[in-house]
Design a protein around this motif. Structure first.
Motif, PDB file in Angstrom:
ATOM      1  N   GLU A 142      11.054  10.711  33.913  1.00  0.00           N
ATOM      2  CA  GLU A 142       9.696  11.204  33.726  1.00  0.00           C
ATOM      3  C   GLU A 142       9.319  12.207  34.807  1.00  0.00           C
ATOM      4  O   GLU A 142       8.761  13.267  34.532  1.00  0.00           O
ATOM      5  CB  GLU A 142       8.709  10.041  33.724  1.00  0.00           C
ATOM      6  N   ASN A 143       9.629  11.861  36.057  1.00  0.00           N
ATOM      7  CA  ASN A 143       9.332  12.723  37.199  1.00  0.00           C
ATOM      8  C   ASN A 143      10.478  12.614  38.190  1.00  0.00           C
ATOM      9  O   ASN A 143      11.046  11.541  38.358  1.00  0.00           O
ATOM     10  CB  ASN A 143       8.039  12.297  37.900  1.00  0.00           C
ATOM     11  N   GLU A 188      14.862   9.723  40.304  1.00  0.00           N
ATOM     12  CA  GLU A 188      13.546   9.537  39.709  1.00  0.00           C
ATOM     13  C   GLU A 188      12.467   9.417  40.772  1.00  0.00           C
ATOM     14  O   GLU A 188      12.677   8.814  41.840  1.00  0.00           O
ATOM     15  CB  GLU A 188      13.549   8.293  38.817  1.00  0.00           C
ATOM     16  N   ARG A 226       8.651  16.980  35.564  1.00  0.00           N
ATOM     17  CA  ARG A 226       7.331  16.334  35.543  1.00  0.00           C
ATOM     18  C   ARG A 226       6.971  16.069  34.086  1.00  0.00           C
ATOM     19  O   ARG A 226       7.102  16.956  33.236  1.00  0.00           O
ATOM     20  CB  ARG A 226       6.271  17.216  36.200  1.00  0.00           C
ATOM     21  N   ASP A 227       6.538  14.866  33.818  1.00  0.00           N
ATOM     22  CA  ASP A 227       6.199  14.444  32.448  1.00  0.00           C
ATOM     23  C   ASP A 227       7.346  14.723  31.477  1.00  0.00           C
ATOM     24  O   ASP A 227       7.129  15.274  30.397  1.00  0.00           O
ATOM     25  CB  ASP A 227       4.906  15.111  31.971  1.00  0.00           C
ATOM     26  N   PHE A 228       8.556  14.395  31.903  1.00  0.00           N
ATOM     27  CA  PHE A 228       9.784  14.529  31.105  1.00  0.00           C
ATOM     28  C   PHE A 228      10.194  15.975  30.829  1.00  0.00           C
ATOM     29  O   PHE A 228      11.117  16.222  30.071  1.00  0.00           O
ATOM     30  CB  PHE A 228       9.671  13.774  29.767  1.00  0.00           C
TER      31      PHE A 228
END
Length: 158
Positions: free
Chosen positions: A14-15, A64, A89-91
């Motif tokens: 995700e980040n 991550e 960021r945000d995948f």
């Protein structure tokens, strides 16, 4: 008998940071340089010696919830001059850069000349190396002018 194909998929983060195009079998050196794994960084994914159209074989490292800083990227460049850095960021990748070896390297490696002033215990001197070639990396000690070749750099992280 049916022909079942198995496929290994690495979960997206995700980040964090993805380091791609690492020289094959050098990821463990990078983990050592970055001090990973540690108590704060969770979910580190390592893919080693995977197929690559560009390099033949490569490694991939996903960290991550951690974006590598400038100094850390300089350290990675010394081991993996072909690497690319993706900030996620945000995948989604928000920044993708080819790693760049700086002209000067400090405090990452030691001079291999036992008589260099940086190797005396009584002299608290920070090592400084000037980059002679970027790929493969070859550096010259600022103090004694000893050339440190790629294989000698790698040995320091084994």
């Amino acid at each position: 008998m049916a022909n079942n194909k198995s496929e290994l998929k690495i979960k997206a983060i995700e980040n964090g940071t993805v380091i791609d195009h690492i020289t094959a079998n050098k990821t463990l050196h990078i983990l050592k340089i970055l001090g990973l794994p540690d108590n704060e960084t969770k979910n580190i994914t390592v893919a080693m010696n995977v197929s690559s159209k560009e390099l033949g074989r490569k490694d991939i490292l996903k960290i991550e919830n951690r974006e590598l800083g400038h100094e850390e990227l300089n350290q990675v460049a010394l081991i993996a001059p072909e690497a690319t850095i993706n900030i996620i960021r945000d995948f989604k990748p928000i920044k993708k850069n080819k790693i760049v070896l700086p002209k000067k390297i400090t405090s990452i490696i030691k001079c291999t000349n036992p008589k260099c002033i940086t190797n005396y215990e009584n002299e608290p001197i920070t090592t400084i190396f000037n980059v002679v070639t970027e790929n493969p990396p070859v550096v010259r000690c600022h103090y004694c002018e000893k050339l440190i070749k790629t294989e000698d750099i790698y040995k320091q992280f084994e």
